[in-house]
Design a protein around this motif. Structure first.
Motif, PDB file in Angstrom:
ATOM      1  N   VAL A 140      25.295   4.473  71.017  1.00 48.36           N
ATOM      2  CA  VAL A 140      24.835   3.105  71.282  1.00 48.36           C
ATOM      3  C   VAL A 140      24.960   2.772  72.763  1.00 48.36           C
ATOM      4  N   SER A 141      26.072   3.204  73.382  1.00 52.36           N
ATOM      5  CA  SER A 141      26.281   2.947  74.803  1.00 52.36           C
ATOM      6  C   SER A 141      25.239   3.667  75.659  1.00 52.36           C
ATOM      7  N   LEU A 142      24.979   4.937  75.341  1.00 51.97           N
ATOM      8  CA  LEU A 142      24.002   5.704  76.119  1.00 51.97           C
ATOM      9  C   LEU A 142      22.600   5.137  75.966  1.00 51.97           C
ATOM     10  N   HIS A 149      18.090  -0.753  72.750  1.00 48.83           N
ATOM     11  CA  HIS A 149      19.196  -1.491  72.157  1.00 48.83           C
ATOM     12  C   HIS A 149      19.039  -1.560  70.638  1.00 48.83           C
ATOM     13  N   ILE A 150      19.991  -0.962  69.923  1.00 46.65           N
ATOM     14  CA  ILE A 150      20.035  -1.078  68.467  1.00 46.65           C
ATOM     15  C   ILE A 150      20.633  -2.439  68.135  1.00 46.65           C
ATOM     16  N   PRO A 151      20.098  -3.166  67.155  1.00 53.51           N
ATOM     17  CA  PRO A 151      20.685  -4.457  66.782  1.00 53.51           C
ATOM     18  C   PRO A 151      22.189  -4.338  66.568  1.00 53.51           C
ATOM     19  N   LEU A 177      24.656   2.055  61.245  1.00 56.25           N
ATOM     20  CA  LEU A 177      23.494   2.907  60.967  1.00 56.25           C
ATOM     21  C   LEU A 177      23.529   4.242  61.696  1.00 56.25           C
ATOM     22  N   PRO A 178      23.821   4.295  63.012  1.00 58.35           N
ATOM     23  CA  PRO A 178      23.842   5.605  63.690  1.00 58.35           C
ATOM     24  C   PRO A 178      24.839   6.577  63.073  1.00 58.35           C
ATOM     25  N   ALA A 179      26.024   6.088  62.692  1.00 57.64           N
ATOM     26  CA  ALA A 179      27.027   6.959  62.094  1.00 57.64           C
ATOM     27  C   ALA A 179      26.534   7.521  60.768  1.00 57.64           C
ATOM     28  N   PHE A 180      25.870   6.688  59.976  1.00 60.10           N
ATOM     29  CA  PHE A 180      25.334   7.122  58.695  1.00 60.10           C
ATOM     30  C   PHE A 180      24.276   8.208  58.885  1.00 60.10           C
ATOM     31  N   LEU A 181      23.386   8.010  59.836  1.00 62.97           N
ATOM     32  CA  LEU A 181      22.277   8.944  60.031  1.00 62.97           C
ATOM     33  C   LEU A 181      22.738  10.306  60.536  1.00 62.97           C
ATOM     34  N   VAL A 182      23.722  10.335  61.446  1.00 61.45           N
ATOM     35  CA  VAL A 182      24.159  11.631  61.985  1.00 61.45           C
ATOM     36  C   VAL A 182      24.827  12.461  60.899  1.00 61.45           C
TER      37      VAL A 182
END
Length: 524
Positions: A140-142, A149-151, A177-182
């Motif tokens: 998210v930071s990168l 920008h992810i909500p 969401l990003p953690a779930f997808l990876v």
């Protein structure tokens, strides 16, 4: 041959496999042998270096230990060394998939193996979720640096307040969401195959180690060039305790040690690869000890640079290493982005290795009948336990998506420490009951080091919060009930469904077959 089925509940709980059976399971496994000694070292490094240094170091320093988080890493490293030496002896004696689960099954008995399997679910499954949450923070930071920008409500644990610069916004997170997808993506990679996953892991381990070495060199150069400007960040080195248990002082150092401890479990992941190692008797001790030593040195050096470059109070963030690089100065802005990329790559490899370890433990338990048979079903093309792998992916992804990193991390640490303590006990048990069986490696200073391993592991358990200990007690109780409801009734060993190698003799005398006169047939 396995031990004869005993009478009584206690005897049934202590039913165990023979070493000969364990070794035959290794020989007849459908899994492909594709991992050499350096693959195993990289497997360990891929797990050890990750969330501990990239994510949880900041929390441990800012809230518990201050600059003395360096001592916390040393304590955790020493405790892991005790356990690591014990793992190396067991891995050289019983080189099979399943790691501590199989060691317990072969030495203490089936009930101990079931409890160990339950602990390893905390150690691997929840640890993978912890790392996925850290991965999400860096990603998210990168992406934010790149203008994407992810909500915000899709980047954190369900129900927790959204914070901006340490201040609550009044809104709450819905889902990470990003953690779930990876987690989902890496589960699919593991389904494809171990050799492909190992090649992927070797590449990203090389990248993240290079990034960390660069951080150590550049940060060390900047510190030494203007040392007087940075030494105040180590004053005091051990902040005065606040009066609350685990907040600074020596109690804070011990609390921080339990926080960063879970990042050391990579060497244990090496032992889960017994059925896929080319020469497990030699390669697994090499992989366990080598990865542990290499990563401990890197951890210590990175933590020194981290806490000298910036004040420890600034490190309670998802990306503490990136914060430290930002403090290098504006001329190093490009390096800050590089560090974030390296962190994302590094955390990816950790999730991969942890999920790999969990699937192999489930695979072994299913072959033993303690879990449903679909967990051991191997894909006809990829030769991997694909149903089990997909289920692990779903569990890990959901935990990462809904829960916060501190809760997941504390639960992981307790399960890991308990598992390591039992492994140290297993070495003592096996040495006392069967001192003469062949061992490719022996723990030095026996029995002092295994005993110190037991004491140090259980001492660190009681530094975590009471609510986590309560959860651990309920979880362990529930898993024990499940053993009596399902595992005991479906055990392949209790049914007499076991196999031994043709022409091979058991290493334990009491497991030897009997001749016509009822006498044990001894090894020629």
């Amino acid at each position: 041959m396995a031990t004869a089925a005993p009478r009584g509940v206690l005897g049934r709980m202590m039913l165990r496999k023979s070493v000969a059976q364990v070794q035959e399971e290794t020989r007849t496994s459908e899994l492909k042998r594709s991992l050499g000694p350096w693959n195993l070292v990289f497997l360990g490094i891929g797990c050890i270096i990750g969330a501990g240094i990239f994510v949880r170091t900041g929390n441990a320093a800012a809230l518990h230990a201050g600059p003395a988080v360096l001592i916390s890493y040393l304590i955790a490293g020493v405790v892991c060394a005790f356990a690591g030496l014990c793992y190396a002896e067991l891995a050289s004696t019983l080189p099979v998939s399943g790691s501590a689960y199989t060691y317990s099954y072969t030495t203490i008995g089936e009930f101990a193996a079931w409890v160990m399997g339950a602990l390893l679910l905390l150690e691997y499954g929840l640890a993978a979720s912890v790392v996925a949450v850290g991965w999400s923070g860096y990603m998210v930071s990168l992406l934010g640096d790149m203008g994407l920008h992810i909500p915000a409500d899709l980047t954190g644990p369900t129900g927790h307040p959204i914070m901006v610069d340490g201040v609550a916004t009044g809104a709450s997170y819905l889902f990470n969401l990003p953690a779930f997808l990876v987690c989902g993506a890496l589960a699919m990679l593991l389904v494809i195959g171990v050799s492909e996953s190992a090649k992927f892991n070797n590449a990203i381990v090389a990248i993240k180690v290079t990034v960390l070495v660069a951080f150590i060199i550049v940060g060390g150069f900047i510190i030494l060039k203007n040392l007087p400007a940075y030494t105040p960040n180590w004053d005091p080195f051990i902040p005065a305790p606040t009066g609350e248990k685990g907040e600074f002082g020596w109690s804070g150092i011990l609390r921080a040690a339990s926080i960063v401890f879970f990042a050391y479990i990579g060497f244990e992941a090496v032992s889960t690869a017994g059925q896929e190692a080319k020469d497990p008797g030699k390669d697994m001790p090499f992989g366990i000890i080598g990865s542990l030593l290499a990563c401990t040195v890197i951890y210590i050096l990175v933590s020194i640079v981290l806490t000298m470059i910036v004040n420890y109070k600034m490190l309670n963030v998802p990306d503490p290493v990136a914060v430290a690089v930002d403090a290098f100065g504006p001329q190093w802005a490009w390096f800050a982005k590089t560090i974030k990329v390296g962190a994302i790559i590094g955390l990816t490899s950790v999730i991969l290795v942890l999920m790999y370890g969990q699937t192999r433990i489930f695979y072994t338990m299913a072959r033993d009948g303690l879990l449903p048979k679909p967990f051991a079903k191997v894909h006809p093309k990829f030769r991997t336990p694909y149903i089990n792998t997909m289920l692990v992916g779903v569990i890990v992804a959901c935990a990462a998506g809904f829960f916060d990193i501190n809760t997941l991390g504390d639960m992981t640490s307790v399960g890991t420490l308990a598992a390591f303590g039992i492994v140290c006990l297993t070495v003592i048990w096996l040495r006392r009951t069967h001192p003469d069986i062949p061992r490719g490696y022996r723990v030095p200073l026996y029995p002092v080091l295994p005993a110190l391993g037991i004491l140090s592991c259980f001492a660190l358990i009681f530094t975590v919060e009471t609510r986590v200990l309560v959860f651990f007690a309920w979880y362990t109780g529930a898993m024990i009930v499940l053993y009596f409801v399902y595992g005991m009734r479906n055990s392949e060993l209790a049914k007499g469904h076991f196999e031994t190698g043709e022409g091979e003799f058991p290493l334990f005398p009491e497991d030897a077959p009997l001749d016509e006169k009822g006498e044990p047939i001894v090894r020629p």
